[in-house]
Design a protein around this motif. Sequence first.
Motif, PDB file in Angstrom:
ATOM      1  N   ASP A 185      33.102  41.941  39.821  1.00 37.33           N
ATOM      2  CA  ASP A 185      32.774  42.952  40.818  1.00 37.33           C
ATOM      3  C   ASP A 185      33.464  44.273  40.462  1.00 37.33           C
ATOM      4  N   VAL A 186      32.790  45.367  40.756  1.00 39.11           N
ATOM      5  CA  VAL A 186      33.312  46.706  40.476  1.00 39.11           C
ATOM      6  C   VAL A 186      33.378  47.488  41.779  1.00 39.11           C
ATOM      7  N   LYS A 187      34.486  48.174  41.998  1.00 42.08           N
ATOM      8  CA  LYS A 187      34.647  48.994  43.184  1.00 42.08           C
ATOM      9  C   LYS A 187      35.229  50.342  42.784  1.00 42.08           C
ATOM     10  N   ASN A 188      34.559  51.409  43.203  1.00 45.85           N
ATOM     11  CA  ASN A 188      34.976  52.774  42.858  1.00 45.85           C
ATOM     12  C   ASN A 188      35.128  52.952  41.345  1.00 45.85           C
ATOM     13  N   GLY A 189      34.245  52.298  40.598  1.00 45.60           N
ATOM     14  CA  GLY A 189      34.237  52.431  39.152  1.00 45.60           C
ATOM     15  C   GLY A 189      35.250  51.568  38.423  1.00 45.60           C
ATOM     16  N   ASN A 190      36.018  50.769  39.161  1.00 43.20           N
ATOM     17  CA  ASN A 190      37.053  49.938  38.546  1.00 43.20           C
ATOM     18  C   ASN A 190      36.753  48.456  38.751  1.00 43.20           C
ATOM     19  N   LEU A 191      37.106  47.655  37.743  1.00 40.50           N
ATOM     20  CA  LEU A 191      36.969  46.214  37.888  1.00 40.50           C
ATOM     21  C   LEU A 191      37.844  45.746  39.041  1.00 40.50           C
ATOM     22  N   ARG A 192      37.341  44.801  39.781  1.00 37.07           N
ATOM     23  CA  ARG A 192      38.047  44.378  40.992  1.00 37.07           C
ATOM     24  C   ARG A 192      38.873  43.119  40.727  1.00 37.07           C
ATOM     25  N   TYR A 193      40.145  43.198  41.077  1.00 37.38           N
ATOM     26  CA  TYR A 193      41.065  42.061  41.030  1.00 37.38           C
ATOM     27  C   TYR A 193      41.626  41.862  42.433  1.00 37.38           C
ATOM     28  N   VAL A 194      41.579  40.637  42.911  1.00 38.22           N
ATOM     29  CA  VAL A 194      42.110  40.358  44.240  1.00 38.22           C
ATOM     30  C   VAL A 194      43.628  40.450  44.209  1.00 38.22           C
ATOM     31  N   ALA A 195      44.187  41.147  45.189  1.00 35.86           N
ATOM     32  CA  ALA A 195      45.640  41.337  45.250  1.00 35.86           C
ATOM     33  C   ALA A 195      46.350  40.042  45.637  1.00 35.86           C
ATOM     34  N   ASN A 196      47.611  39.924  45.216  1.00 34.41           N
ATOM     35  CA  ASN A 196      48.457  38.805  45.605  1.00 34.41           C
ATOM     36  C   ASN A 196      49.202  39.203  46.873  1.00 34.41           C
ATOM     37  N   VAL A 197      48.781  38.664  47.987  1.00 30.22           N
ATOM     38  CA  VAL A 197      49.447  38.958  49.256  1.00 30.22           C
ATOM     39  C   VAL A 197      50.420  37.814  49.531  1.00 30.22           C
ATOM     40  N   PHE A 198      51.702  38.107  49.468  1.00 30.21           N
ATOM     41  CA  PHE A 198      52.737  37.078  49.578  1.00 30.21           C
ATOM     42  C   PHE A 198      52.464  36.156  50.778  1.00 30.21           C
ATOM     43  N   PRO A 199      52.535  34.836  50.573  1.00 29.31           N
ATOM     44  CA  PRO A 199      53.046  34.115  49.396  1.00 29.31           C
ATOM     45  C   PRO A 199      51.952  33.647  48.435  1.00 29.31           C
ATOM     46  N   HIS A 200      50.750  34.197  48.540  1.00 34.41           N
ATOM     47  CA  HIS A 200      49.630  33.714  47.739  1.00 34.41           C
ATOM     48  C   HIS A 200      49.582  34.380  46.369  1.00 34.41           C
ATOM     49  N   LYS A 201      49.151  33.618  45.355  1.00 32.82           N
ATOM     50  CA  LYS A 201      48.963  34.146  44.000  1.00 32.82           C
ATOM     51  C   LYS A 201      47.525  33.906  43.595  1.00 32.82           C
ATOM     52  N   GLY A 202      46.743  34.982  43.532  1.00 32.70           N
ATOM     53  CA  GLY A 202      45.337  34.853  43.184  1.00 32.70           C
ATOM     54  C   GLY A 202      44.595  34.033  44.231  1.00 32.70           C
ATOM     55  N   TYR A 203      43.505  33.431  43.822  1.00 33.56           N
ATOM     56  CA  TYR A 203      42.738  32.553  44.705  1.00 33.56           C
ATOM     57  C   TYR A 203      43.470  31.219  44.825  1.00 33.56           C
ATOM     58  N   ILE A 204      43.519  30.645  46.000  1.00 30.36           N
ATOM     59  CA  ILE A 204      44.306  29.424  46.212  1.00 30.36           C
ATOM     60  C   ILE A 204      43.452  28.162  46.167  1.00 30.36           C
ATOM     61  N   TRP A 205      42.223  28.299  45.725  1.00 30.29           N
ATOM     62  CA  TRP A 205      41.300  27.190  45.489  1.00 30.29           C
ATOM     63  C   TRP A 205      40.443  27.590  44.294  1.00 30.29           C
ATOM     64  N   ASN A 206      39.691  26.658  43.772  1.00 30.82           N
ATOM     65  CA  ASN A 206      38.590  27.025  42.887  1.00 30.82           C
ATOM     66  C   ASN A 206      37.501  27.581  43.790  1.00 30.82           C
ATOM     67  N   TYR A 207      37.111  28.825  43.533  1.00 31.27           N
ATOM     68  CA  TYR A 207      36.197  29.526  44.436  1.00 31.27           C
ATOM     69  C   TYR A 207      34.850  29.702  43.749  1.00 31.27           C
ATOM     70  N   GLY A 208      33.789  29.484  44.500  1.00 31.13           N
ATOM     71  CA  GLY A 208      32.476  29.617  43.886  1.00 31.13           C
ATOM     72  C   GLY A 208      31.365  29.607  44.909  1.00 31.13           C
ATOM     73  N   ALA A 209      30.199  29.092  44.514  1.00 33.73           N
ATOM     74  CA  ALA A 209      29.019  29.153  45.375  1.00 33.73           C
ATOM     75  C   ALA A 209      28.141  27.938  45.136  1.00 33.73           C
ATOM     76  N   ILE A 210      27.379  27.585  46.162  1.00 35.20           N
ATOM     77  CA  ILE A 210      26.385  26.518  46.052  1.00 35.20           C
ATOM     78  C   ILE A 210      25.064  27.158  45.634  1.00 35.20           C
ATOM     79  N   PRO A 211      24.497  26.728  44.504  1.00 36.80           N
ATOM     80  CA  PRO A 211      23.225  27.315  44.061  1.00 36.80           C
ATOM     81  C   PRO A 211      22.096  26.989  45.024  1.00 36.80           C
ATOM     82  N   GLN A 212      21.030  27.745  44.901  1.00 31.52           N
ATOM     83  CA  GLN A 212      19.832  27.562  45.726  1.00 31.52           C
ATOM     84  C   GLN A 212      20.151  27.647  47.225  1.00 31.52           C
TER      85      GLN A 212
END
Length: 288
Positions: free
Chosen positions: A73-100
């Motif tokens: 994802d791109v926001k304001n022309g920059n690649l988007r990285y989710v911030a680490n909001v203490f105490p979390h580091k990155g995504y705290i699960w495998n994140y994705g989508a169900i096809p169809q």
Amino acid sequence: MSVTAEEKGRPNTGDYRVYFKNSAGGFISPFHDIPAYANEAENIFHAVVEVPRWTNAKMEISTGDPLNPLRQDVKNGNLRYVANVFPHKGYIWNYGAIPQTWEDPNHRDEDTGCCGDNDPIDICDIGNKVCSRGEVIKVKVLGTLALIDEGETDWKVVVINNEDPDASDFNSIDDVRRLRPGYLEATVDWFKRYKVPDGKPENQFAFGGEFKDRDYAIETIKRTHAFWKALVSMATDAGGLNCMNTSLSGSPFCCSDGEAKAAVESAAAVGAGEPLPPSVDKWFYYEK
């Protein structure tokens, strides 16, 4: 279904893509060609992993591009990285989508009072394995959280990889509460606060942030699957979505293997990636 991922472009750049192939080596769409169901009789679904646990790059199925590769994802022309909001580091699960599946932006949900977010329905896999980007897994549904993101319904379905060694112990959202104490609370906290470092307010939820049970979650998935069927058959307006597929013979968007290959060949050649920006490792602190 046997699916493999093929990278194009350079990781951590705007030209990076992840395309998908079937067992015959033909290119397919992860949005449209991978079946929603892995086992319909047992309500086991396929899920496409967009973001492996502990990582920050906000990768997603690109619903507007031919064959819908994963892209950042791109926001304001920059690649988007989710911030680490203490105490979390990155995504705290495998994140994705169900096809169809598709959360129809023209449908107002009776329970949430908001329309869909125009994307496939999201999953949070709580299994032990840290999956790979583009991996397709079979998942058991446990419950769902109704995030209201900028006025849109954005379901977050809690699942566990059906091949996880602990999968047989998890059959409901109460099992998550009992066997993974604190995980559901952390999930609500993560979704509530992850946009705050970008200057946005805390997110809100339907049902007061309470999780709905397995049966409710499955019915929600089935409803979004029906919306998707209308989408690919042109029974509803696709808007800016790209419905190009290689397996839906009754769909007006179905294309040949050659056309699919040509769409992928137009992507940038694979190459060495750029380093992650230092901000990816920064922790943000703020009082709840």
